[in-house]
Write an enzyme that holds these catalytic residues in place. Structure first.
Site, short mmCIF file in Angstrom:
data_model
loop_
_atom_site.label_atom_id
_atom_site.label_comp_id
_atom_site.label_asym_id
_atom_site.label_seq_id
_atom_site.Cartn_x
_atom_site.Cartn_y
_atom_site.Cartn_z
N GLY A 1 6.23 -0.40 11.16
CA GLY A 1 5.79 -0.77 10.12
C GLY A 1 5.33 0.16 9.04
O GLY A 1 5.36 1.37 9.39
N CYS A 2 5.08 -0.39 7.82
CA CYS A 2 5.12 0.51 6.97
C CYS A 2 3.74 1.40 6.83
O CYS A 2 3.61 2.49 6.58
CB CYS A 2 5.00 -0.23 5.40
SG CYS A 2 3.95 -1.69 5.33
N TYR A 3 2.55 0.85 7.22
CA TYR A 3 1.12 1.23 7.32
C TYR A 3 1.47 2.22 8.66
O TYR A 3 1.22 3.43 8.41
CB TYR A 3 0.30 0.37 7.85
CG TYR A 3 -0.53 -0.29 6.74
CD1 TYR A 3 -1.10 0.59 5.65
CD2 TYR A 3 -0.92 -1.50 6.56
CE1 TYR A 3 -1.86 -0.13 4.54
CE2 TYR A 3 -1.61 -2.28 5.56
CZ TYR A 3 -1.95 -1.40 4.67
OH TYR A 3 -2.77 -2.25 3.38
N ALA A 4 2.31 1.95 9.74
CA ALA A 4 2.15 2.72 10.75
C ALA A 4 3.13 4.04 10.40
O ALA A 4 2.62 5.20 10.86
CB ALA A 4 2.96 2.06 11.89
N ALA B 1 3.35 5.57 7.65
CA ALA B 1 2.36 6.52 6.64
C ALA B 1 1.37 7.15 7.54
O ALA B 1 1.05 8.27 7.47
CB ALA B 1 1.53 5.53 5.47
#
Length: 185
Positions: free
Chosen positions: A29-32, A34
């Site tokens: 995921g994008c948050y993961a 980052a």
């Protein structure tokens, strides 16, 4: 079963070899992504271990990352001049990052009125006293050969990467009187 899939974040751990050796890749995921880019150098260096307090990850996404179903999280007018928290406990990316990094994390996602990008701040209690220069050197060493990860001593801004591939990591700050207190990335 999930163990047939390689985790598709080659900048972290042994993922590059696993990705190259398979046709089945689990997309992080994008948050993961980052969060892991902020934590990985500290895990790799031994400064962040499972004996440390869980890092606090404060993430802000542009509203394009908040899903496609109409809701306040995807409504630019509703979000104007504000930041909206959501899923503040047990978020799927909190579990993903904890599993991949081997340390528990606390993650607080938010959405803001910019369209695209992620801004992540990691507050990490490290295992021993460190200097800002030491932590910056650890990050530079970890990412110097990574074409899609840029490290700088200044905090990155989401707008700097809008419409581009890659990630920016930086803005190291040492708190707690220079002891084994918090390190913010």
């Amino acid at each position: 079963s999930l163990d047939r899939y390689a985790y598709g974040l080659p900048e972290v751990s042994e993922n590059r070899a696993a990705v190259a050796a398979t046709r089945l890749i689990a997309n992080p995921g994008c948050y993961a992504t980052a969060a892991q880019l902020a934590l990985w150098p500290l895990v790799k260096s031994g400064l962040l271990t499972s004996d440390c307090s869980p890092p606090s990850l404060f993430g802000v996404s542009g509203y394009s990352g908040a899903g496609s179903t109409p809701s306040p999280k995807t409504d630019a007018v509703y979000l104007r001049d504000s930041v909206l928290p959501y899923a503040l406990t047990n978020h799927i990316h909190e579990r993903e990052v904890s599993q991949q990094m081997g340390v528990d994390v606390n993650f607080m996602p938010h959405v803001a009125p910019f369209f695209r990008g992620i801004q992540m701040t990691a507050n990490v209690h490290v295992s021993r006293a460190v200097s800002k220069e030491e932590v910056e050197a650890i990050f530079q060493d970890c990412y110097h050969d990574e074409p899609l990860v840029r490290f700088s001593s200044a905090p990155p801004r989401a707008v700097e990467l809008a419409g581009a591939n890659g990630a920016a990591v930086g803005g190291v700050t040492i708190g707690g009187g220079g002891g084994s207190g918090s390190t913010a990335i």
